[in-house]
Write an enzyme that holds these catalytic residues in place. Structure first.
Site, PDB file in Angstrom:
ATOM      1  N   SER A 187      53.904  28.658  64.762  1.00 39.62           N
ATOM      2  CA  SER A 187      52.825  29.319  64.023  1.00 39.62           C
ATOM      3  C   SER A 187      51.579  28.430  64.052  1.00 39.62           C
ATOM      4  O   SER A 187      51.092  28.108  65.131  1.00 39.62           O
ATOM      5  CB  SER A 187      53.284  29.624  62.589  1.00 39.62           C
ATOM      6  OG  SER A 187      52.294  30.337  61.880  1.00 39.62           O
ATOM      7  N   THR A 188      51.074  28.005  62.903  1.00 40.55           N
ATOM      8  CA  THR A 188      49.843  27.208  62.858  1.00 40.55           C
ATOM      9  C   THR A 188      49.984  25.943  63.701  1.00 40.55           C
ATOM     10  O   THR A 188      50.920  25.175  63.520  1.00 40.55           O
ATOM     11  CB  THR A 188      49.502  26.821  61.403  1.00 40.55           C
ATOM     12  OG1 THR A 188      49.555  27.989  60.593  1.00 40.55           O
ATOM     13  CG2 THR A 188      48.117  26.202  61.326  1.00 40.55           C
ATOM     14  N   HIS A 214      52.950  33.229  65.879  1.00 45.39           N
ATOM     15  CA  HIS A 214      52.265  34.059  64.883  1.00 45.39           C
ATOM     16  C   HIS A 214      50.789  34.173  65.254  1.00 45.39           C
ATOM     17  O   HIS A 214      50.053  33.192  65.225  1.00 45.39           O
ATOM     18  CB  HIS A 214      52.378  33.450  63.482  1.00 45.39           C
ATOM     19  CG  HIS A 214      53.774  33.422  62.955  1.00 45.39           C
ATOM     20  ND1 HIS A 214      54.171  32.587  61.933  1.00 45.39           N
ATOM     21  CD2 HIS A 214      54.878  34.128  63.304  1.00 45.39           C
ATOM     22  CE1 HIS A 214      55.447  32.784  61.671  1.00 45.39           C
ATOM     23  NE2 HIS A 214      55.905  33.710  62.497  1.00 45.39           N
ATOM     24  N   MET A 307      53.297  26.896  59.216  1.00 45.95           N
ATOM     25  CA  MET A 307      53.568  26.937  57.781  1.00 45.95           C
ATOM     26  C   MET A 307      54.655  27.976  57.497  1.00 45.95           C
ATOM     27  O   MET A 307      54.884  28.886  58.284  1.00 45.95           O
ATOM     28  CB  MET A 307      52.292  27.250  56.997  1.00 45.95           C
ATOM     29  CG  MET A 307      51.606  28.552  57.346  1.00 45.95           C
ATOM     30  SD  MET A 307      50.099  28.750  56.368  1.00 45.95           S
ATOM     31  CE  MET A 307      49.379  30.204  57.157  1.00 45.95           C
ATOM     32  N   ASP A 310      59.680  30.807  58.663  1.00 45.11           N
ATOM     33  CA  ASP A 310      60.150  31.773  59.654  1.00 45.11           C
ATOM     34  C   ASP A 310      60.974  31.067  60.726  1.00 45.11           C
ATOM     35  O   ASP A 310      60.580  30.022  61.246  1.00 45.11           O
ATOM     36  CB  ASP A 310      58.940  32.473  60.297  1.00 45.11           C
ATOM     37  CG  ASP A 310      59.350  33.678  61.134  1.00 45.11           C
ATOM     38  OD1 ASP A 310      60.460  34.202  60.916  1.00 45.11           O
ATOM     39  OD2 ASP A 310      58.554  34.092  61.998  1.00 45.11           O
TER      40      ASP A 310
END
Length: 366
Positions: A187-188, A214, A307, A310
């Site tokens: 993600s991030t 993401h 973050m 998931d």
């Protein structure tokens, strides 16, 4: 409570006020200043030393990309880009992440978004999350690379990452078979982590790679295109119904869950727009859970920077149902140590590696 000092850089006075009004609804956030172009934004970043900068891409005098490069060179700070969803906007956003932006938010309707309230909560959450990001890693792991000479584009002038393989005296621990798959969730900070990993994989890696990053619709295609130019393997945005091929990485399109199904002796991509899982579509958990249903396939599961949590539930399901090796990115190299930390907390992770060593671990298992 330490407040998060934010600098807003946008050439529209209306947008500057709207962003400031939204952010100050959260008591944790304090607007330390605003800037009307990239040059002003760079100067105020040096002067005010904000915790987070929100940066528009298209601005006069000095645009957001050039201002970002100066900030990362002179005074690294978490920068959150606000970008349009046009094709050019998406390409510029992926470049911004390569230059050091920590994350981005897509404006709902162009440069002057009267409906910016649609992303208010996302804006607040991302400012809070990136304020604690591991900014040193953006400097420690500069991932800009030269595009191979046969590429039609030339994104930068730095030498390509060394590809791991038998030429380096590195021997994979298992014989190649047709029954392996690599699945990656991030993600991030993920685009940079993916670049670090995918550019180190050899073109003849004997397994397909499926990836959930993401990212909203419209941006994953630009990310896949960029990574394809940088890598020896093929990288593409996944298409519904296609058969997975060894030596190819498939990135879930923004807005779609990616699942893997068995079709005869092959593996097939299935995309759907079922309900988001914990706010995410695509979701790493959904991808991992689909793979857990496939028997007779060895899986290598990788969870990197991001973050939230998931991927952790999906990893638990994978481990319960089959032959799985799990790799998590270390806290040392993670831009945001949320998803890897949550995965490690399951006690099901086999190896914890810095981002530049994850490709080697993948090769060992396939």
């Amino acid at each position: 409570m330490k407040r998060i000092n934010v600098l807003i850089v946008d050439d529209s006075a209306f947008m500057r006020k709207l962003i400031a009004d939204f952010l100050t609804e959260d008591p944790r956030i304090h607007i330390i200043g605003t800037a009307r172009n990239g040059e002003d934004g760079f100067k105020k970043t040096i002067e005010l030393k904000p915790d987070v900068v929100t940066m528009d891409v298209e601005m006069p005098v000095l645009n957001g990309l050039d201002a970002l490069k100066l900030i990362m060179e002179k005074n690294p700070v978490p920068v959150l880009m606000l970008s349009s969803t046009t094709k050019e906007g998406a390409e510029n956003t992926i470049l911004a992440i390569a230059y050091g932006a920590i994350d981005f938010i897509a404006k709902p309707s162009g440069a002057i978004s009267l409906d910016l309230h649609k992303i208010k909560q996302e804006l607040i959450e991302k400012v809070v999350s990136v304020s604690g990001a591991n900014i040193k890693q953006l400097v420690k792991y500069p991932l800009e690379k030269k595009i191979p000479t046969n590429s039609p584009q030339n994104y930068s002038k730095i030498e390509p990452t060394k590809i791991l393989g038998q030429k380096d005296g590195f021997q994979p621990s298992r014989k190649p078979t047709d029954s392996k798959i690599v699945c990656i969730g991030t993600s991030t900070g993920g685009p940079r982590a993916l670049q670090a990993v995918l550019t180190r994989l050899p073109s003849d890696i004997p397994a397909p790679i499926v990836i959930v990053q993401h990212m909203p619709a419209g941006f994953t295609h630009s990310l896949a295109t960029r990574l394809n130019h940088l890598s020896q393997i093929t990288v593409k945005e996944a298409e519904d119904g296609e058969i997975l091929q060894k030596g190819t990485a498939y990135i879930a399109p923004g807005g779609y869950h990616l699942q893997v199904m068995k079709k005869g002796t092959s593996l097939q991509v299935k995309l759907n727009q079922a309900e988001a899982r914990n706010g995410h579509r695509p979701s790493v958990d959904v991808m991992f859970e689909s793979l857990s249903m496939i028997e007779g396939i060895e899986k290598v599961a990788v969870i990197m920077t991001g973050m939230g949590s998931d991927g952790s539930k999906g990893l638990t399901t994978l481990k319960e149902k089959g032959d799985v090796k799990a790799i998590a990115e270390s806290e040392e190299s993670s831009i945001v140590y949320g998803m890897p930390k949550s995965a490690i907390a399951t006690n099901l992770v086999d190896e914890v590696k810095k981002v530049d060593l994850i490709a080697e671990a993948i090769i060992k298992y396939v």
